[in-house]
Enzyme design. Sequence first.
Site, mmCIF file in Angstrom:
data_model
loop_
_atom_site.group_PDB
_atom_site.id
_atom_site.type_symbol
_atom_site.label_atom_id
_atom_site.label_comp_id
_atom_site.label_asym_id
_atom_site.label_seq_id
_atom_site.Cartn_x
_atom_site.Cartn_y
_atom_site.Cartn_z
ATOM 1 N N LYS A 186 0.802 -1.121 -0.122
ATOM 2 C CA LYS A 186 0.047 -0.039 -0.115
ATOM 3 C C LYS A 186 0.936 1.262 -0.022
ATOM 4 O O LYS A 186 2.155 1.179 0.186
ATOM 5 C CB LYS A 186 -0.778 -0.030 1.220
ATOM 6 C CG LYS A 186 -1.913 -1.160 1.213
ATOM 7 C CD LYS A 186 -2.819 -1.291 -0.048
ATOM 8 C CE LYS A 186 -3.965 -2.443 0.098
ATOM 9 N NZ LYS A 186 -3.782 -3.889 0.382
HETATM 10 C C1 LIG Z 1 -4.625 -4.987 0.852
HETATM 11 C C2 LIG Z 1 -6.371 -4.800 0.882
HETATM 12 C C3 LIG Z 1 -6.897 -5.361 2.232
HETATM 13 C C4 LIG Z 1 -5.901 -6.416 3.214
HETATM 14 O O1 LIG Z 1 -5.298 -5.555 3.981
HETATM 15 P P1 LIG Z 1 -4.183 -6.061 4.792
HETATM 16 O O2 LIG Z 1 -3.425 -4.905 5.582
HETATM 17 O O3 LIG Z 1 -3.080 -7.005 3.898
HETATM 18 O O4 LIG Z 1 -4.944 -7.042 5.760
HETATM 19 C C5 LIG Z 1 -8.346 -5.472 2.092
HETATM 20 N N1 LIG Z 1 -9.015 -5.075 1.220
HETATM 21 C C6 LIG Z 1 -8.516 -4.477 0.264
HETATM 22 C C7 LIG Z 1 -9.302 -3.769 -0.864
HETATM 23 C C8 LIG Z 1 -6.978 -4.452 0.004
HETATM 24 O O5 LIG Z 1 -6.524 -3.793 -0.999
#
Ligand SMILES: *Cc1c(COP(=O)(O)O)cnc(C)c1O
Length: 383
Positions: A186
Amino acid sequence: MYKKTVIPFNQPTLIGTEKKYVSIAIKNNTLSGDGEFSHLCSRWLEKNLRVKKVFLTPSCTDALEMAAIILNIQKEDEIIMPSYTFVSTANAFVLRGAKIIFIDIRPDTLNIDEKLIESAITKKTKAIVVIHYGGISCAMDTIKNISKKYKLWIIEDSAQSILAKYKNFYLGSIGHLGCLSFHSTKNLTSGGEGGAILINDESLIERAKIIREKGTNRSLLIEGKIDKYTWHSLGSSYLMSDLQAAYLWAQLKLSENIHIKRMKLWNNYFHSLKTSNFFDIPIFPKYCQHNAHTFYLKFKNYKDCNFFIKYMRKNGINVAQHYAPLHLSPAGIKFGKLFGNDIHTNFISKNLVRLPLFFNLDQKNQKYIICNIHKFINTYKQK
Ligand SMILES: *Cc1c(COP(=O)(O)O)cnc(C)c1O
């Protein structure tokens, strides 16, 4: 031996000051949750995103699971969400026994098609989960009106959308609850894994405090309001280590620099690539202020798309596809169903390709990527 350089699809953001704050956290030696850096990060997010209450979590998956417990989601409850999303969006609610009602996405934003929501609502519907794909906002006014009319909760899966906006509002600050991710894929990371739950409905704050402390009222003890704490409800351990919060603090402090750099890279792609015979580039409504999370190409057919992926990989450029539609996955079939038709979800899943886009991508490498895309178009134009 000659080693061909490969441009990765993603690299975790590294701004340079992470080590400094992590060292301070180690020196402080208060590494469990709710330490000094957790406090700094939570207050920063509350102030800058204009949110009532923020709790850091070990992941966005945990934030989503916490949301399902806070909203008291029960067996047989129905939850509406797009099929085009990450597994955790659905799994968090399935863990509570809920049934997932998947609906199709819009072809422009690749977000839940708000026009389909109302007809998917039944007596059992409890919540709408929206995903702001690539930091591009859903049509939140329409979705809020539906939520008011039918008294439904809105959860924003804002995993990809930190610092992006709908009109004047930061994503994650609009629904009753918002969930952020600080995973290494992210825009900002707390050192690999991490997340936060944003609580916009004040009436949910006290419940959240108990749920994140293993179902106990330990937070009242810390606030000096009681002498002993005890078990009160369903809960789990949803606190982020302060070591990770220190890492995140380094990036939050410089988040504007990170945002500007990503936007620049995104805009380079946008201005150098034009919709061609092969693919479309992103377009979206005026109400969105995105955060340069993703730059994608939407191919017009699967054959060209596959061709392109192979071409880029052959030239050392890693591109990526996603998401396998949840309503077609084994667990999705078991725990949910598609409402209406799948006009766009499966098509996008097969024909969307994301280009490398990360904070430390240098201009030279980006030029090389763009140059290769132009070459691909010219080589395969006459077909
Ligand atoms: C990355 C992501 C998640 C999960 O995030 P984590 O921090 O890895 O648990 C959930 N929903 C969406 C839309 C994502 O892109």
